[in-house]
Design an enzyme around this catalytic site. Structure first.
Site, mmCIF file in Angstrom:
data_model
loop_
_atom_site.group_PDB
_atom_site.id
_atom_site.type_symbol
_atom_site.label_atom_id
_atom_site.label_comp_id
_atom_site.label_asym_id
_atom_site.label_seq_id
_atom_site.Cartn_x
_atom_site.Cartn_y
_atom_site.Cartn_z
ATOM 1 N N THR A 146 9.713 -10.701 -19.725
ATOM 2 C CA THR A 146 8.616 -9.778 -19.446
ATOM 3 C C THR A 146 8.677 -8.661 -20.475
ATOM 4 O OG1 THR A 146 8.703 -10.290 -17.089
ATOM 5 C CG2 THR A 146 7.567 -8.267 -17.726
ATOM 6 N N LYS B 226 1.394 -10.937 -16.641
ATOM 7 C CA LYS B 226 2.670 -10.723 -15.957
ATOM 8 C C LYS B 226 2.852 -9.259 -15.574
ATOM 9 C CE LYS B 226 7.028 -10.932 -14.706
ATOM 10 N NZ LYS B 226 7.370 -11.268 -13.316
ATOM 11 N N LYS C 106 10.888 -0.176 -16.070
ATOM 12 C CA LYS C 106 10.507 -0.610 -17.416
ATOM 13 C C LYS C 106 9.148 -1.279 -17.402
ATOM 14 C CE LYS C 106 11.528 -4.549 -18.684
ATOM 15 N NZ LYS C 106 10.894 -5.910 -18.766
#
Length: 332
Positions: A127, A203, A271
């Site tokens: 990701t 995503k 993140k």
């Protein structure tokens, strides 16, 4: 520790070269794998269980015994991956992927872009930001290599059970070459186009829908507790009627049980939140609900919950509501 022995990349003499009926060329040589955390280890083990020959790159020799037991061929020398037909990366962030692709001169480590053969494919299942995905795709293409983005939806338990959902984008021919490998690690693959960055955008935005659902679940459960109600019948009712999706069912139950065992720890969730907010800003859009989640994750990390799963957003909601919550000592 002595340098690892070179690992042969040649297919066995008896390997069939026939093209399957679906037209996809079979992957004949070893598969490289970089990023052997909880998710990556489960995925690599599933590849090995499916009969793939997987070379697993790790930095610490003490990890090698566990990987051998899973049927993998571990190595601490990344150059042993350079003859692989496909190298899969499952790494935590942009910087980690860049280090693997471009190398680290200060550590004397070569990268995949320099070492992979022309025609080999980097299958990036991490990701990462769309900017990083576009940069990596461009660099691999410049060197005659393929790049396919295939981030996954699911936690380590889903990875072990081969129940991941995979979002894929890249050159169609490269996607088709990778599809049999994706079938070995996931339950369903969604091909959404030729631009790898689009898979990573989906995503990130999907993760934001989960993150905001966790935040709201934590808030409504806190309200029921403050009003002296048992939240379980409330969540059971909602998830059996209007909110019957996987996120509400799985995470609603975990928040009620205060089950914060790490699958996706708070710093990694933060993140992704920051990456998604950057994507939104670059698009000239706002995501105010995601900004709330960012602040709550920062709060949780500051309170010492960095090792907890992002379901601990429910813990933060309870604390903010003034509820007395016992510190999570035993993670279940």
């Amino acid at each position: 520790m002595p340098k690892d022995e070179p690992i042969s990349h040649l297919a066995s003499p008896g390997a069939s070269a026939a093209v399957p009926s679906d037209g996809r060329l079979p992957v004949q040589r070893e598969i490289g794998f970089v990023g052997l955390g909880h998710m990556g280890t489960a995925m690599a083990a599933n590849l090995a269980a499916a009969g793939r020959r997987v070379i697993a790159y790790v930095r610490r020799p003490d990890q090698m015994g566990k990987l051998v037991a899973l049927g993998l061929k571990p190595t601490t020398d990344i150059t042993n991956l350079f003859d692989c037909e496909v190298v899969i990366s499952m790494l935590p962030d942009d910087d980690a992927v860049r280090d693997v692709v471009f190398g680290r001169a200060d550590l004397g480590i070569d990268g995949l872009a320099l070492g992979l053969m022309p025609g080999a494919i980097h299958l990036s299942m991490s990701t990462i930001s769309t900017a990083a995905a576009s940069h990596l795709a461009s660099e691999h293409a410049r060197r005659g290599q393929g790049y396919v983005a295939a981030p996954v939806f699911g936690n380590p338990d889903a990875a072990k059970a081969r129940q991941l959902f995979i979002v894929v984008a890249g050159p169609p021919a490269d996607v088709e070459r990778c599809r049999p490998l994706l079938d070995n690690v996931g339950q369903r693959t969604f091909v959404i186009g030729a631009d790898p960055a689009h898979a990573n955008l989906i995503k990130l935005l999907g993760n934001m829908m989960t993150a905001t659902a966790l935040q709201v679940l934590g808030e409504v459960i806190a309200v029921t507790l403050k009003r002296g109600m048992d939240p379980k019948p409330f969540i059971d009712f909602l998830t059996s009627t209007m909110f019957g999706g996987r996120v509400h069912k799985i995470y609603g139950d975990k928040i009620i049980r205060q089950s914060y065992a790490p699958g996706f720890v708070m710093p990694l969730a933060l993140k992704d939140v920051r990456l998604a907010l950057t994507e939104a800003e670059n698009a000239g859009a706002t995501m105010p609900s995601v900004s709330v989640v960012r602040d709550r994750l920062i709060t949780g990390i500051a309170r010492g919950y960095a090792d907890l799963d992002w379901t601990a957003l429910g813990l933060i909601a309870a604390e903010e509501a003034g509820l007395h919550v016992a510190p999570p000592v035993a993670l279940n």
